[in-house]
Design a protein around this motif. Structure first.
Motif, PDB file in Angstrom:
ATOM      1  N   VAL A  57      -4.815  13.298   8.376  1.00  6.10           N
ATOM      2  CA  VAL A  57      -4.551  13.525   6.959  1.00  6.10           C
ATOM      3  C   VAL A  57      -3.123  14.033   6.826  1.00  6.10           C
ATOM      4  CG1 VAL A  57      -5.165  14.939   4.964  1.00  6.10           C
ATOM      5  CG2 VAL A  57      -6.961  14.033   6.463  1.00  6.10           C
ATOM      6  N   SER A  58      -2.350  13.433   5.939  1.00  7.45           N
ATOM      7  CA  SER A  58      -0.972  13.885   5.729  1.00  7.45           C
ATOM      8  C   SER A  58      -0.909  14.852   4.553  1.00  7.45           C
ATOM      9  CB  SER A  58      -0.051  12.690   5.474  1.00  7.45           C
ATOM     10  OG  SER A  58      -0.103  12.309   4.112  1.00  7.45           O
ATOM     11  N   ASP A  59       0.285  15.330   4.272  1.00  5.58           N
ATOM     12  CA  ASP A  59       0.478  16.299   3.192  1.00  5.58           C
ATOM     13  C   ASP A  59       1.023  15.667   1.920  1.00  5.58           C
ATOM     14  OD1 ASP A  59       2.996  15.686   4.162  1.00  5.58           O
ATOM     15  OD2 ASP A  59       3.766  17.735   3.983  1.00  5.58           O
ATOM     16  N   VAL A  60       1.031  14.333   1.836  1.00  4.84           N
ATOM     17  CA  VAL A  60       1.620  13.691   0.659  1.00  4.84           C
ATOM     18  C   VAL A  60       0.602  12.823  -0.081  1.00  4.84           C
ATOM     19  CG1 VAL A  60       3.946  13.729   1.603  1.00  4.84           C
ATOM     20  CG2 VAL A  60       2.494  11.725   1.995  1.00  4.84           C
ATOM     21  N   PHE A  61       0.918  12.599  -1.359  1.00  4.95           N
ATOM     22  CA  PHE A  61       0.051  11.827  -2.243  1.00  4.95           C
ATOM     23  C   PHE A  61       0.891  10.804  -3.017  1.00  4.95           C
ATOM     24  CE2 PHE A  61      -1.729  15.996  -1.676  1.00  4.95           C
ATOM     25  CZ  PHE A  61      -3.100  15.794  -1.531  1.00  4.95           C
ATOM     26  N   VAL A  62       0.212   9.759  -3.480  1.00  4.40           N
ATOM     27  CA  VAL A  62       0.840   8.784  -4.368  1.00  4.40           C
ATOM     28  C   VAL A  62      -0.080   8.568  -5.568  1.00  4.40           C
ATOM     29  CG1 VAL A  62       2.108   7.577  -2.553  1.00  4.40           C
ATOM     30  CG2 VAL A  62      -0.230   6.847  -3.118  1.00  4.40           C
ATOM     31  N   ASP A  63       0.451   7.931  -6.593  1.00  5.61           N
ATOM     32  CA  ASP A  63      -0.362   7.447  -7.703  1.00  5.61           C
ATOM     33  C   ASP A  63      -0.525   5.941  -7.527  1.00  5.61           C
ATOM     34  OD1 ASP A  63      -0.204  10.036  -8.693  1.00  5.61           O
ATOM     35  OD2 ASP A  63       1.409   9.547 -10.110  1.00  5.61           O
ATOM     36  N   ILE A  64      -1.687   5.423  -7.898  1.00  7.28           N
ATOM     37  CA  ILE A  64      -1.897   3.969  -7.856  1.00  7.28           C
ATOM     38  C   ILE A  64      -2.161   3.488  -9.280  1.00  7.28           C
ATOM     39  CG2 ILE A  64      -2.611   3.835  -5.458  1.00  7.28           C
ATOM     40  CD1 ILE A  64      -5.525   3.837  -6.353  1.00  7.28           C
ATOM     41  N   LYS A  65      -1.509   2.391  -9.657  1.00  4.93           N
ATOM     42  CA  LYS A  65      -1.491   1.993 -11.063  1.00  4.93           C
ATOM     43  C   LYS A  65      -1.682   0.494 -11.215  1.00  4.93           C
ATOM     44  CE  LYS A  65       1.524   2.273 -15.156  1.00  4.93           C
ATOM     45  NZ  LYS A  65       2.868   2.663 -15.633  1.00  4.93           N
ATOM     46  N   THR A  66      -2.431   0.113 -12.251  1.00  5.61           N
ATOM     47  CA  THR A  66      -2.574  -1.281 -12.668  1.00  5.61           C
ATOM     48  C   THR A  66      -2.217  -1.365 -14.146  1.00  5.61           C
ATOM     49  OG1 THR A  66      -4.893  -0.986 -13.300  1.00  5.61           O
ATOM     50  CG2 THR A  66      -4.446  -1.656 -11.012  1.00  5.61           C
ATOM     51  N   ALA A  67      -2.319  -2.564 -14.687  1.00  4.75           N
ATOM     52  CA  ALA A  67      -2.040  -2.738 -16.116  1.00  4.75           C
ATOM     53  C   ALA A  67      -3.040  -1.960 -16.969  1.00  4.75           C
ATOM     54  CB  ALA A  67      -2.084  -4.216 -16.482  1.00  4.75           C
TER      55      ALA A  67
END
Length: 206
Positions: A57-67
Motif C-alpha cells: 500500500v502506498s501513501d498516495v491517492f488519485v481521483d478517477i473520473k468519467t463523463a
C-alpha cells in the motif's frame, strides 16, 4: 473438462485446503511514466506490505473520473508497473457510467477509458477493469495440492450467508502466498472480510 459437484454433495477438504481471503476495494496501479506525470516523483513510498510478495500500500491517492461522475481519493498500490490499471467494482461502474470487462490483471485489451487525476496532472487511459476472482499460487503449490492441470476451482465460505464462489482462477506466480482475492461487491454479498478463510471444494472430471 471440469464441473462443480452438486451443492449438497460437496466434499470439504482438510484444513490444509483452507484459503485466506483478501478483499480488494477499488485501487489503481500506475506505470512509472504515468506516475511521474501525476505526482512528479520518481517512486512510491510504502505504507505497509500486502500479503503477496513485493506488493504494498502506498501513501498516495488519485481521483478517477468519467463523463458521468468522479470517485475521489482512490489508493495507488505499489510497486510501479509497466502498465496503468484501474480496478473497480460493478457498483463503482454504475456510478461512473461505464461497463468495464471482468478481466485478469494486466489484460487491458477491452478495458474502458477513464481519466486519472493526480496533484500535478491527469491522464486518460483505457485502463478500467473489474478484476476476476482469483487465487495467487505458485506452480509448486498447485502440484502439492493436486491441482497440477486445474485452472479454476470453487471456494466455499461459511457465514450467515454461506456462499460458493465458482470460476475462481488459479493465478500462477513465480512467488506467491496462497491467497484468494474477491472484489468488494462479492465480499459484501457473502458477509466476508479480509482475513476470513474459505475452503476449496472438489472439482470432478466429466
Amino acid at each position: 473438462m471440469y464441473k462443480k459437484v452438486i451443492f449438497d454433495c460437496i466434499i470439504k477438504l482438510g484444513d490444509n485446503m483452507k484459503i485466506l481471503l483478501g478483499v480488494s476495494n477499488r485501487h489503481v496501479h500506475l506505470s512509472t511514466d504515468d506516475y511521474k506525470i501525476l505526482f512528479e516523483k520518481e517512486d512510491l513510498t510504502k505504507v505497509r506490505d500486502l500479503v503477496q510478495p513485493h506488493q504494498y500500500v502506498s501513501d498516495v491517492f488519485v481521483d478517477i473520473k468519467t463523463a458521468k461522475n468522479i470517485i475521489k481519493k482512490v489508493r495507488v498500490l505499489g510497486p510501479l508497473r509497466n502498465y496503468t490499471q484501474v480496478e473497480i467494482s460493478k457498483t463503482d461502474s454504475y456510478f461512473l457510467g461505464i461497463e468495464p470487462p471482468i478481466s485478469t490483471s494486466g489484460n487491458l485489451e477491452n478495458a474502458k477509458e477513464i481519466e486519472i487525476i493526480g496533484p500535478h496532472g491527469s491522464i486518460v487511459r483505457k485502463s478500467a477493469i473489474i478484476a476476476d476472482r482469483h487465487i495467487h499460487i505458485t506452480q509448486q503449490q498447485k502440484e502439492k495440492l493436486g491441482f497440477k492441470d486445474v485452472e479454476e476451482v470453487s471456494v466455499l465460505f461459511e457465514t450467515e450467508k454461506s456462499t460458493i464462489f465458482s470460476n475462481v482462477k488459479l493465478k500462477v506466480c513465480d512467488e506467491a502466498n496462497l491467497e484468494m482475492h474477491l472484489d468488494i461487491d462479492d465480499a459484501n454479498g457473502a458477509l466476508l472480510k479480509t482475513g476470513d478463510y474459505g475452503k476449496i471444494v472438489i472439482l470432478t472430471k466429466q
